[in-house]
Design an enzyme around this catalytic site. Structure first.
Site, short mmCIF file in Angstrom:
data_model
loop_
_atom_site.label_atom_id
_atom_site.label_comp_id
_atom_site.label_asym_id
_atom_site.label_seq_id
_atom_site.Cartn_x
_atom_site.Cartn_y
_atom_site.Cartn_z
N SER A 159 33.06 -18.37 2.11
CA SER A 159 33.23 -18.83 3.49
C SER A 159 34.65 -19.37 3.73
CB SER A 159 32.22 -19.94 3.79
OG SER A 159 32.53 -20.53 5.04
N LYS A 181 20.55 -19.45 10.70
CA LYS A 181 20.76 -19.90 12.08
C LYS A 181 19.44 -20.13 12.83
CE LYS A 181 25.39 -18.05 12.63
NZ LYS A 181 26.30 -17.20 13.39
N GLY A 225 20.71 -12.19 14.98
CA GLY A 225 21.22 -13.53 15.29
C GLY A 225 22.62 -13.49 15.89
N ASP A 240 29.19 -19.75 18.91
CA ASP A 240 29.67 -18.40 18.62
C ASP A 240 30.15 -17.66 19.89
OD1 ASP A 240 29.29 -18.47 15.89
OD2 ASP A 240 27.26 -17.66 16.00
P1 ATR Z 1 22.89 -11.19 12.04
O1 ATR Z 1 22.54 -12.64 12.11
O2 ATR Z 1 24.19 -10.88 11.34
O3 ATR Z 1 22.81 -10.53 13.38
P2 ATR Z 1 20.40 -9.94 11.42
O4 ATR Z 1 19.63 -10.84 12.31
O5 ATR Z 1 19.83 -9.50 10.10
O6 ATR Z 1 21.80 -10.54 11.07
O7 ATR Z 1 20.77 -8.63 12.27
C1 ATR Z 1 21.45 -7.53 11.73
C2 ATR Z 1 21.65 -6.50 12.83
O8 ATR Z 1 22.23 -5.31 12.27
C3 ATR Z 1 20.35 -6.05 13.46
O9 ATR Z 1 20.60 -5.70 14.80
C4 ATR Z 1 19.99 -4.82 12.62
O10 ATR Z 1 19.12 -3.92 13.25
P3 ATR Z 1 17.52 -4.12 13.09
O11 ATR Z 1 17.13 -5.20 14.06
O12 ATR Z 1 16.95 -2.80 13.45
O13 ATR Z 1 17.29 -4.52 11.66
C5 ATR Z 1 21.36 -4.21 12.49
N1 ATR Z 1 21.45 -3.28 11.36
C6 ATR Z 1 21.54 -3.59 10.05
N2 ATR Z 1 21.67 -2.47 9.29
C7 ATR Z 1 21.65 -1.42 10.16
C8 ATR Z 1 21.75 0.00 10.02
N3 ATR Z 1 21.89 0.57 8.82
N4 ATR Z 1 21.72 0.75 11.14
C9 ATR Z 1 21.59 0.20 12.36
N5 ATR Z 1 21.48 -1.14 12.57
C10 ATR Z 1 21.52 -1.94 11.49
#
Ligand code: ATR
Length: 282
Positions: A16, A67, A131, A103
């Site tokens: 971080s 979060k 998130g 954010d």
């Molecule tokens: P963050 O807090 O970083 O947003 P998160 O809540 O796990 O973490 O969300 C990750 C985002 O990336 C989500 O929108 C996820 O889509 P899903 O809701 O369908 O899981 C998206 N994401 C992650 N890997 C992906 C992939 N390979 N293709 C498309 N979307 C992806």
């Protein structure tokens, strides 16, 4: 008197940049504080926070994957945290936590202040509904985007975010597979975690962009490379990663804790040089 204690909580957390940012703000403003990184998972977060308070903890930043858990732990929250359902900043109030989400304000300040970009009247496409997307979507509406189209791999989460925003005239959820039929956008934001996979590629229709398009990745460093590479190939006019947002959301948190707004530019410049070295090294 020992300095007041602050920390960033998350997992993983060892890389971080927040401790460096807050140390720089502390030196710049003369406000003495200790800011560390604490590794914890959702299951242990509450107990970790209790121990932190017992040791003089006064406030914290919260990152992945905590979060939503932070939001649930707060006795009081800001309206923008409630809209996001997620908290990235904790403030200790007598015997309970107040939770805010800086954010979105950090993103908008970076884009409008640092990069001089006007978000008003833009058609915006938000990729992702996790998130990170929830944290910034309300601020984009506040900043005056004309339309906010949300697409997500799991469409139900995009629908949920749209409902949460409560602005059906401007915020719509659409299917990822059907992106081509929604025209072009002046603002495209990547709030997915796709780029964290080193081999990931963004395979989006080039027709999403026009001559005005600003492409923004909320990630920075290597995680921002795949989306920004697509944006450059699609000839977007401006391409911005999430490093400036990181510094600005930290400044918003710092102001909540200390009622002083630090100057973010020197801190951003230093991190930008550091980030360039890291990206080159990989
Ligand atoms: P963050 O807090 O970083 O947003 P998160 O809540 O796990 O973490 O969300 C990750 C985002 O990336 C989500 O929108 C996820 O889509 P899903 O809701 O369908 O899981 C998206 N994401 C992650 N890997 C992906 C992939 N390979 N293709 C498309 N979307 C992806």
């Amino acid at each position: 008197m020992s300095p007041s204690r602050y920390a960033v909580f998350g997992h993983p957390i060892q890389h971080s940049l927040s401790p460096h940012i807050h140390k720089a703000f502390s030196e710049q403003t003369g406000i003495s504080l200790e800011y560390t990184a604490i590794d914890t998972m959702p299951e242990t977060f509450s107990a970790t926070l209790d121990a932190f308070v017992a040791q003089g903890g006064r406030g914290g930043n919260v990152t992945l994957p905590l979060k939503e858990a932070a939001f649930a732990l707060c006795a009081r929250t800001s309206e923008r945290a409630r809209l996001a359902g997620a908290v990235n900043t904790l403030v200790r109030e007598s015997d309970a936590w107040y939770g805010d989400n800086t954010d979105g304000a950090g993103l908008v300040r970076d884009l409008t202040g640092r990069h001089g970009l006007d978000l008003r009247g833009r058609r915006a496409l938000l990729l992702g509904a996790g998130g990170a997307a929830r944290g910034i979507a309300p601020a984009l509406l506040d900043a005056g985007v004309m339309e906010l189209v949300i697409v997500n791999r799991t469409p139900e989460r995009a629908d949920e975010l749209m409902d949460r925003l409560g602005d059906p005239a401007r915020a719509h959820s659409r299917y990822w597979d059907d992106l081509e039929s929604h025209g072009d956008f002046e603002l495209i934001l990547n709030a997915t975690s796709i780029g964290r996979d080193a081999k990931a590629e963004f395979d989006l229709p080039l027709g999403l962009c026009n001559r005005m398009t600003l492409a923004v990745d909320l990630n920075y460093g290597n995680a921002a490379i795949p989306f920004l590479a697509w944006a450059r190939a699609a000839e977007c006019r401006d391409v911005v990663d999430g490093l400036g947002m990181l510094v600005e959301q930290a400044a918003e948190s710092f102001e909540l804790w200390h009622q002083v707004r630090p100057d973010t530019d020197p801190v951003y410049q230093k991190l930008r040089e550091h980030d360039a070295l890291l990206v080159m090294a990989n």
